[in-house]
Design a protein around this motif. Structure first.
Motif, mmCIF file in Angstrom:
data_model
loop_
_atom_site.group_PDB
_atom_site.id
_atom_site.type_symbol
_atom_site.label_atom_id
_atom_site.label_comp_id
_atom_site.label_asym_id
_atom_site.label_seq_id
_atom_site.Cartn_x
_atom_site.Cartn_y
_atom_site.Cartn_z
ATOM 1 N N ILE A 8 -36.028 -9.264 -21.393
ATOM 2 C CA ILE A 8 -36.731 -8.322 -20.860
ATOM 3 C C ILE A 8 -36.581 -7.173 -21.375
ATOM 4 O O ILE A 8 -35.834 -6.784 -21.938
ATOM 5 N N HIS A 9 -37.606 -6.084 -21.051
ATOM 6 C CA HIS A 9 -37.691 -4.840 -21.735
ATOM 7 C C HIS A 9 -37.169 -3.696 -20.625
ATOM 8 O O HIS A 9 -37.499 -3.821 -19.498
ATOM 9 N N VAL A 10 -36.069 -3.168 -21.081
ATOM 10 C CA VAL A 10 -35.414 -1.933 -20.426
ATOM 11 C C VAL A 10 -35.356 -0.622 -20.930
ATOM 12 O O VAL A 10 -35.478 -1.028 -22.352
ATOM 13 N N GLU A 11 -35.105 0.331 -20.334
ATOM 14 C CA GLU A 11 -34.758 1.521 -21.174
ATOM 15 C C GLU A 11 -33.364 2.297 -20.683
ATOM 16 O O GLU A 11 -32.827 1.604 -19.629
ATOM 17 N N VAL A 12 -32.732 3.105 -21.448
ATOM 18 C CA VAL A 12 -31.586 3.241 -21.234
ATOM 19 C C VAL A 12 -31.475 4.876 -21.610
ATOM 20 O O VAL A 12 -32.081 5.292 -22.583
ATOM 21 N N TYR A 14 -29.815 9.045 -21.386
ATOM 22 C CA TYR A 14 -28.917 10.087 -21.292
ATOM 23 C C TYR A 14 -29.213 11.248 -21.613
ATOM 24 O O TYR A 14 -30.041 11.571 -22.502
ATOM 25 N N ALA A 15 -28.921 12.333 -20.876
ATOM 26 C CA ALA A 15 -29.488 13.755 -21.067
ATOM 27 C C ALA A 15 -28.234 14.747 -20.935
ATOM 28 O O ALA A 15 -27.255 14.802 -20.199
ATOM 29 N N LEU A 16 -28.104 15.700 -21.931
ATOM 30 C CA LEU A 16 -27.374 16.922 -21.745
ATOM 31 C C LEU A 16 -28.385 18.028 -21.518
ATOM 32 O O LEU A 16 -29.593 18.051 -21.585
ATOM 33 N N PRO A 17 -27.786 19.184 -21.128
ATOM 34 C CA PRO A 17 -28.845 20.206 -20.845
ATOM 35 C C PRO A 17 -29.847 20.484 -22.026
ATOM 36 O O PRO A 17 -30.880 20.988 -21.673
ATOM 37 N N ASP A 18 -29.263 20.366 -23.332
ATOM 38 C CA ASP A 18 -30.224 20.875 -24.311
ATOM 39 C C ASP A 18 -30.540 19.456 -25.218
ATOM 40 O O ASP A 18 -31.414 19.701 -26.105
ATOM 41 N N ARG A 19 -30.319 18.394 -24.743
ATOM 42 C CA ARG A 19 -30.598 17.207 -25.684
ATOM 43 C C ARG A 19 -30.852 16.190 -24.773
ATOM 44 O O ARG A 19 -29.820 15.899 -23.995
ATOM 45 N N GLN A 20 -31.712 15.217 -24.995
ATOM 46 C CA GLN A 20 -31.552 13.775 -24.415
ATOM 47 C C GLN A 20 -32.213 12.742 -25.199
ATOM 48 O O GLN A 20 -32.787 13.109 -26.176
ATOM 49 N N ARG A 21 -32.115 11.665 -24.579
ATOM 50 C CA ARG A 21 -32.392 10.473 -25.668
ATOM 51 C C ARG A 21 -32.672 9.179 -24.546
ATOM 52 O O ARG A 21 -32.073 9.152 -23.688
ATOM 53 N N ILE A 22 -33.790 8.634 -25.013
ATOM 54 C CA ILE A 22 -34.205 7.287 -24.149
ATOM 55 C C ILE A 22 -34.246 6.293 -25.220
ATOM 56 O O ILE A 22 -35.028 6.333 -26.147
ATOM 57 N N VAL A 23 -33.564 5.182 -25.022
ATOM 58 C CA VAL A 23 -33.501 4.310 -25.736
ATOM 59 C C VAL A 23 -34.242 2.844 -25.283
ATOM 60 O O VAL A 23 -33.803 2.275 -24.159
ATOM 61 N N ALA A 24 -35.346 2.416 -25.657
ATOM 62 C CA ALA A 24 -35.844 1.040 -25.344
ATOM 63 C C ALA A 24 -35.106 -0.123 -26.064
ATOM 64 O O ALA A 24 -35.013 0.001 -27.093
ATOM 65 N N LEU A 25 -34.995 -1.073 -25.214
ATOM 66 C CA LEU A 25 -34.099 -2.264 -25.442
ATOM 67 C C LEU A 25 -34.998 -3.677 -24.929
ATOM 68 O O LEU A 25 -35.689 -3.496 -23.999
ATOM 69 N N GLU A 26 -34.783 -4.535 -25.755
ATOM 70 C CA GLU A 26 -35.038 -5.964 -25.325
ATOM 71 C C GLU A 26 -33.692 -6.657 -25.026
ATOM 72 O O GLU A 26 -33.072 -6.742 -25.986
ATOM 73 N N VAL A 27 -33.425 -6.856 -23.931
ATOM 74 C CA VAL A 27 -32.167 -7.574 -23.597
ATOM 75 C C VAL A 27 -32.383 -9.067 -22.881
ATOM 76 O O VAL A 27 -33.462 -9.132 -22.262
ATOM 77 N N PRO A 28 -31.435 -9.897 -22.788
ATOM 78 C CA PRO A 28 -31.474 -11.051 -22.303
ATOM 79 C C PRO A 28 -31.682 -11.157 -20.903
ATOM 80 O O PRO A 28 -31.089 -10.170 -20.035
ATOM 81 N N GLU A 29 -32.448 -11.993 -20.249
ATOM 82 C CA GLU A 29 -32.447 -12.066 -18.746
ATOM 83 C C GLU A 29 -30.947 -12.028 -18.073
ATOM 84 O O GLU A 29 -30.318 -12.771 -18.842
ATOM 85 N N GLY A 30 -30.639 -11.387 -17.026
ATOM 86 C CA GLY A 30 -29.537 -11.449 -16.451
ATOM 87 C C GLY A 30 -28.599 -10.434 -16.988
ATOM 88 O O GLY A 30 -27.307 -10.312 -16.551
ATOM 89 N N CYS A 31 -29.038 -9.303 -18.131
ATOM 90 C CA CYS A 31 -28.140 -8.524 -18.545
ATOM 91 C C CYS A 31 -27.753 -7.679 -17.698
ATOM 92 O O CYS A 31 -28.691 -7.236 -16.514
ATOM 93 N N THR A 32 -26.595 -7.064 -17.494
ATOM 94 C CA THR A 32 -26.139 -6.255 -16.303
ATOM 95 C C THR A 32 -26.401 -4.634 -16.786
ATOM 96 O O THR A 32 -26.701 -4.173 -17.907
ATOM 97 N N VAL A 33 -26.320 -3.642 -15.848
ATOM 98 C CA VAL A 33 -26.577 -2.447 -16.032
ATOM 99 C C VAL A 33 -25.633 -1.944 -17.280
ATOM 100 O O VAL A 33 -26.157 -1.334 -17.964
ATOM 101 N N ARG A 34 -24.498 -2.478 -16.937
ATOM 102 C CA ARG A 34 -23.308 -1.715 -18.084
ATOM 103 C C ARG A 34 -23.567 -2.266 -19.459
ATOM 104 O O ARG A 34 -23.561 -1.660 -20.319
ATOM 105 N N GLU A 35 -24.040 -3.778 -19.409
ATOM 106 C CA GLU A 35 -24.193 -4.304 -20.639
ATOM 107 C C GLU A 35 -25.589 -3.690 -21.394
ATOM 108 O O GLU A 35 -25.345 -3.363 -22.517
ATOM 109 N N ALA A 36 -26.596 -3.123 -20.764
ATOM 110 C CA ALA A 36 -27.498 -2.478 -21.465
ATOM 111 C C ALA A 36 -27.110 -1.182 -21.795
ATOM 112 O O ALA A 36 -27.630 -0.797 -22.883
ATOM 113 N N ALA A 37 -26.443 -0.437 -21.057
ATOM 114 C CA ALA A 37 -25.941 0.750 -21.425
ATOM 115 C C ALA A 37 -25.202 0.803 -22.696
ATOM 116 O O ALA A 37 -25.153 1.466 -23.623
ATOM 117 N N LEU A 38 -24.115 -0.241 -22.906
ATOM 118 C CA LEU A 38 -23.349 -0.654 -24.009
ATOM 119 C C LEU A 38 -24.359 -0.780 -25.166
ATOM 120 O O LEU A 38 -24.003 -0.457 -26.372
#
Length: 105
Positions: A8-12, A14-38
């Motif tokens: 499945i396609h998900v995004e992760v 993270y943002a600081l006041p002066d900098r942010q980042r969004i990472v697009a990932l392809e993860v296995p179905e059933g991937c947990t919220v924490r696993e995607a973050a890691l």
């Protein structure tokens, strides 16, 4: 043979006041919220970010059990920073200032 729908396609995000980042990932179905973050690798881009213990959410809603909640395709995991000030205390202080201003008039 692997099924095309096994990832499945998900995004992760993270943002600081002066900098942010969004990472697009392809993860296995059933991937947990924490696993995607890691898997995002954002802890390598932001010093001091501990993905193993960080508070996480999906589309602005905090997730109580990020180690067991599976993601759906298209969801965005958000990594939350610790609060600097208690929001309730900040509101009380703001209300006290407004009251003092009104009484001074």
């Amino acid at each position: 043979m692997e099924n095309k729908n096994s990832t499945i396609h998900v995004e992760v995000a993270y943002a600081l006041p002066d900098r942010q980042r969004i990472v697009a990932l392809e993860v296995p179905e059933g991937c947990t919220v924490r696993e995607a973050a890691l898997q995002s690798g954002l802890d390598k881009q932001f010093a001091g970010l501990d993905l193993a213990t960080a508070d996480l959410g999906v589309f602005g809603k905090s997730v109580g059990a990020p180690d067991s909640q599976p993601l759906k395709s298209g969801e965005r995991v958000e990594i939350y920073r610790p609060l600097i000030a208690d929001p309730k205390e900040v509101r009380k202080q703001r209300a006290a200032k407004v009251k003092a201003r009104k009484e001074a008039q």
